[in-house]
Scaffold this active site. Structure first.
Site, PDB file in Angstrom:
ATOM      1  N   TRP A 333     -47.643   6.098 -41.295  1.00 43.84           N
ATOM      2  CA  TRP A 333     -48.087   5.262 -41.791  1.00 43.84           C
ATOM      3  C   TRP A 333     -47.968   6.132 -43.621  1.00 43.84           C
ATOM      4  O   TRP A 333     -48.178   5.974 -44.402  1.00 43.84           O
ATOM      5  CB  TRP A 333     -49.825   5.436 -42.304  1.00 43.84           C
ATOM      6  CG  TRP A 333     -50.914   6.473 -42.291  1.00 43.84           C
ATOM      7  CD1 TRP A 333     -50.603   7.473 -41.478  1.00 43.84           C
ATOM      8  CD2 TRP A 333     -51.570   6.390 -43.587  1.00 43.84           C
ATOM      9  NE1 TRP A 333     -51.404   8.306 -42.681  1.00 43.84           N
ATOM     10  CE2 TRP A 333     -52.077   7.549 -43.428  1.00 43.84           C
ATOM     11  CE3 TRP A 333     -52.724   5.387 -44.176  1.00 43.84           C
ATOM     12  CZ2 TRP A 333     -53.434   8.052 -44.313  1.00 43.84           C
ATOM     13  CZ3 TRP A 333     -53.365   5.497 -44.751  1.00 43.84           C
ATOM     14  CH2 TRP A 333     -54.520   6.936 -44.549  1.00 43.84           C
ATOM     15  N   ASP A 334     -47.540   7.071 -43.456  1.00 48.84           N
ATOM     16  CA  ASP A 334     -46.762   8.050 -44.886  1.00 48.84           C
ATOM     17  C   ASP A 334     -46.079   7.471 -45.172  1.00 48.84           C
ATOM     18  O   ASP A 334     -45.881   7.020 -46.439  1.00 48.84           O
ATOM     19  CB  ASP A 334     -46.048   9.616 -44.295  1.00 48.84           C
ATOM     20  CG  ASP A 334     -47.479  10.240 -43.686  1.00 48.84           C
ATOM     21  OD1 ASP A 334     -48.067   9.856 -42.799  1.00 48.84           O
ATOM     22  OD2 ASP A 334     -47.257  11.356 -43.864  1.00 48.84           O
ATOM     23  N   GLU A 474     -59.630  12.841 -40.036  1.00 48.60           N
ATOM     24  CA  GLU A 474     -58.958  12.334 -38.412  1.00 48.60           C
ATOM     25  C   GLU A 474     -60.131  14.026 -38.268  1.00 48.60           C
ATOM     26  O   GLU A 474     -59.883  14.130 -36.602  1.00 48.60           O
ATOM     27  CB  GLU A 474     -57.837  13.155 -38.311  1.00 48.60           C
ATOM     28  CG  GLU A 474     -56.395  11.833 -39.086  1.00 48.60           C
ATOM     29  CD  GLU A 474     -55.303  12.252 -39.056  1.00 48.60           C
ATOM     30  OE1 GLU A 474     -54.440  13.657 -39.250  1.00 48.60           O
ATOM     31  OE2 GLU A 474     -54.052  11.320 -38.778  1.00 48.60           O
ATOM     32  N   LYS A 586     -61.281  15.251 -44.084  1.00 48.43           N
ATOM     33  CA  LYS A 586     -60.001  15.554 -44.237  1.00 48.43           C
ATOM     34  C   LYS A 586     -59.435  14.931 -45.173  1.00 48.43           C
ATOM     35  O   LYS A 586     -58.839  16.391 -46.769  1.00 48.43           O
ATOM     36  CB  LYS A 586     -59.782  15.527 -43.220  1.00 48.43           C
ATOM     37  CG  LYS A 586     -57.977  16.450 -43.262  1.00 48.43           C
ATOM     38  CD  LYS A 586     -57.172  15.140 -41.592  1.00 48.43           C
ATOM     39  CE  LYS A 586     -55.459  16.802 -41.407  1.00 48.43           C
ATOM     40  NZ  LYS A 586     -55.393  16.293 -40.283  1.00 48.43           N
ATOM     41  N   GLN A 587     -59.278  14.329 -45.443  1.00 48.06           N
ATOM     42  CA  GLN A 587     -58.581  12.989 -46.909  1.00 48.06           C
ATOM     43  C   GLN A 587     -58.897  12.155 -47.416  1.00 48.06           C
ATOM     44  O   GLN A 587     -59.671  11.614 -46.002  1.00 48.06           O
ATOM     45  CB  GLN A 587     -57.082  13.007 -45.843  1.00 48.06           C
ATOM     46  CG  GLN A 587     -57.077  12.468 -45.097  1.00 48.06           C
ATOM     47  CD  GLN A 587     -55.690  12.022 -44.210  1.00 48.06           C
ATOM     48  OE1 GLN A 587     -56.093  12.816 -42.911  1.00 48.06           O
ATOM     49  NE2 GLN A 587     -54.678  11.386 -44.100  1.00 48.06           N
TER      50      GLN A 587
END
Ligand code: IFM
Length: 731
Positions: A333-334, A474, A586-587
């Site tokens: 998806w980046d 994640e 995580k993000q």
């Protein structure tokens, strides 16, 4: 020369050399070439060159790699028998710099041989953007002291390997074209792609070239006597074709080499620079007041541009671009949510190519949906050439031999909505109705069918749920009702409704065809509406915050901010298993949702509450995270924090602040930086009248200027001296 376009090498330790190999990657959207040194005859892998699309499954492996192409940079220079290199003789002066304006790498070395001869050498290289099959390097020398005899040798090194050690090529066939030109050709072992390379070593020295026969490493060599004060040049021209772009790669490589020789280095370079001038005219950003951030922005834009295929809509950009072996070249998806937006707004044709890659991969997405018992198109978490799911199931063994199961291929499903988001954004900004009618609509509609079949009805609660997923965070696997996943699925279904209505109104024939092929009838449409109305978006009405997923707040709290500053992720500090039970993110997850959907997520208070809840829990264990946080912080008016997070994002590769730049550029962080600036600080958005801004710049940013394209017209955003404007500009 504007310093903001130059990236200089600063080596403070030998391990940093690999970081700079990544940073100094040159490329042209077809091929990426890491910054290995020409004389580096002892490199561990020679893994310098990657070509889009050449995926191969090595024997004994379960997931494909982007196969490394031959190493074409090698050039040996000997002066009276002493080989030029940093470890021989003395380096009296050295500088190396990437000029992102001309996409070229230059190194100047003043070197004294062990015999006392002193030469000044200038190395230059570029991957032509005017003719993407042409690669060129040139060394210009001048003898400052002594009169040595020079011996030059250069060729095509086919013995390349990945850090994993897997071989991807059948035995190479090699040969010569002329006494100063050679070729190499092979096929990937499983996928059967052919690659052919041809190379010539051209010089102005009075020298007679000869061939060094070594099947795996064909080379050309020559020698000549040099006088003190004498100058000389050696040019290595290389051409590269694959069976993806040529019916006969070797014939085409040889013909292109002959054309490149006729043109010569200077003309090839001029054509390349002319094309880059046009790329920068559309994509440049001026940020005055912070030289590091100015440089970082251009560096990041450069790395997305050199990775974006110019003429090929069957390939896409891997998470590490074409600059390293990380993630095996796979596409995540980046691309759609981090890199494509920069291209949609500044180089729409390149964005279109990337979206078409997903269109061509619909069969793989449909097969994945079917295999999992769903309808429609379920895109793979990691994608390569076939469009099948290629996420490895296990990590490589650590020092103790332990491997960890990777669940993202099965459970990280939001990528299907992410792709739809990029398509909708492209359509809004470009007005490319032809793309939407012929390609984009099919992706959006079939993705919507997937979500309508994916949701589960919870009769007890009277709502649709999505269980057993991984959201952007994640660290927590197999969760239920990830608010990001559910909200994006809902957004996707709503967007599909709009696309369907538009198609029926404007292109009824296409609507009829798609309706038939995808079984979109009233029953399906009613189902979409029902899911939109009754899908569960976890929300705490008392605290007025979204809940990242069911039971998230049962996790054990951790004071994440107390662990700053740090390079290692908190997952590596606490361990994989322990982290699953800790309240560490995580993000950007809920924050990512706010970046994408803005006010649709909730009113300003809800968004502020979400921020105050989730920002302190985030570890930024992924490079995707800081830029998104900067973007949202800027929108929420937290400018000091936004600036700090923006700097964090800007440092990811330039200062290797994730400690893994050697594996390749973090392409998403690069695209994210631009978005944080454009959508975050500048507040760029679309209104019914067209693009508009709502800028808030941190103190010290004196001037910001960049351009975007909206429906074929260029608009320039300028923020300076307390004033801001967006105006239509030429061309
Ligand atoms: O896609 C990302 C993911 O969000 C976090 N781990 C790395 C992947 C590739 O960059």
């Amino acid at each position: 020369m504007d310093i903001g376009y130059l990236i200089r090498e600063h080596l403070t330790s030998p391990v940093q050399a690999q970081q700079f190999e990544t940073l100094f990657t040159i490329g042209n959207g077809y091929v990426g070439v890491r910054g290995l040194l020409e004389e580096d005859s002892a490199h561990p892998t020679f893994d310098s060159t990657r070509v889009h699309g050449l995926f191969n499954l090595a024997e004994g492996d379960l997931s494909p790699d982007l196969a490394p192409a031959p190493h074409w940079l090698g050039l040996t220079l000997e002066f009276d028998g002493y080989r030029f290199g940093y470890e021989n003789g003395r380096v009296l002066g050295l500088e190396r710099e990437l000029d992102v304006r001309s996409a070229s790498l230059t190194r100047r070395v003043l070197w004294q041989s062990p015999a006392g001869d002193v030469v000044r050498l200038t190395f230059e290289r570029f991957a032509s953007t005017a003719d993407e099959h042409v690669l060129a390097l040139r060394v210009s020398g001048r003898v400052l002291h002594g009169a040595p005899r020079v011996r030059v040798c250069g060729g095509i090194e086919t013995r390349v390997s990945l850090p994993s050690g897997y071989n991807h090529w059948q035995p190479w066939k090699t040969g010569s074209i002329e006494p100063d030109a050679i070729w190499a050709r092979s096929q990937t072992t499983q996928s059967g792609y052919t690659l052919a390379m041809a190379a010539a070593l051209v010089t102005d020295l009075d020298a007679v070239p000869s061939l060094l026969a070594d099947g795996a490493h064909p080379q050309v060599e020559f020698g000549a006597a040099l006088d003190e004060g004498q100058t000389f040049t050696v040019t290595k021209l290389v051409t590269l074709f694959t069976s993806r772009d040529s019916a006969d790669p070797l014939v085409d490589a040889q013909a292109a080499l002959s054309r490149a020789r006729q043109a010569g280095y200077d003309a090839l370079y001029a054509a390349h620079c002319e094309r880059w001038g046009r790329l920068w005219a559309d994509s440049d950003v001026v940020l005055e007041g912070d030289p590091f951030l100015q440089q970082a922005l251009r560096f990041c834009i450069y790395h997305v541009l050199i990775a974006a295929p110019q003429h090929d809509d069957q390939v896409s950009i891997g998470a590490k671009t074409l600059s390293g072996a990380g993630y095996r070249g796979h596409v995540f998806w980046d691309t759609e949510l981090f890199m494509v937006p920069l291209l949609t707004l500044t180089q729409p044709q390149l964005a279109r190519n990337l979206l078409m890659y997903r269109y061509h991969r619909l069969p793989g997405a449909r097969a994945k949906a079917r295999a999992n018992g769903y309808e429609g198109a379920m895109f793979p978490w990691e994608s390569a050439d076939t469009g099948d799911e290629v996420t490895p199931q296990w990590t490589l063994p650590d020092a103790s031999g332990k491997r960890i199961r990777i669940w993202t291929g099965e459970l990280e499903q939001h990528v299907t909505s992410d792709i739809a988001y990029a398509i909708a954004q492209y359509w809004q900004w470009t007005g490319d109705d032809v793309f939407m009618r012929d390609y984009g609509a099919e992706i959006v509609l079939d993705g919507a069918r997937f979500w309508a079949s994916r949701v589960e009805w919870n009769a007890a609660e009277g709502r649709y749920e999505i269980r057993n997923v991984i959201g952007p965070d994640e660290y927590h696997e197999d969760v239920d009702n990830s608010v990001f996943t559910n909200a994006m699925a809902r957004w996707h279904l709503q967007t599909a409704q709009q696309v369907w209505a538009w198609l029926n109104e404007r292109h009824p024939e296409r609507a009829a065809t798609l309706g038939r092929e995808l079984s979109i009838d009233q029953v399906a449409l009613d189902r979409w509406q029902d899911v939109i109305d009754r899908i569960y978006l976890p929300f705490d009405p008392e605290r007025r915050i979204h809940i990242q997923y069911d039971n998230f707040f049962d996790l054990k709290p951790v004071d994440v901010l107390a662990y700053q500053p740090r390079v290692a992720s908190l997952q590596s500090v606490f361990g994989y298993e322990a982290t699953r039970h800790l309240r560490i993110i995580k993000q950007a997850d809920v924050v990512m949702l706010m970046a994408l959907l803005g006010a649709q997520v909730g009113d300003r208070d809800v968004r502020l509450n979400n921020w105050e809840t989730y920002y302190p829990l985030c570890d930024h264990g992924s490079s995707l995270s800081p830029a998104v946080h900067a973007w949202v912080a800027a929108r929420l008016g937290k400018l000091d924090l936004a600036r700090e997070l923006f700097e964090h994002a800007a440092e990811i590769d330039l200062r290797d602040n994730k400690g893994n730049s050697r594996d390749g550029i973090h392409g998403a962080a690069c695209g994210g930086l631009w978005q944080a600036l454009a959508f975050g600080f500048a507040g760029l958005h679309l209104t019914a009248e067209g693009p508009a801004i709502d800028p808030h710049l941190p103190a010290g940013w004196d001037r910001l200027q960049f351009s975007v394209r909206y429906r074929g017209e260029r608009y320039t955003v300028t923020v300076e001296g307390g004033e801001a404007r967006i105006e239509r500009s030429q061309p």
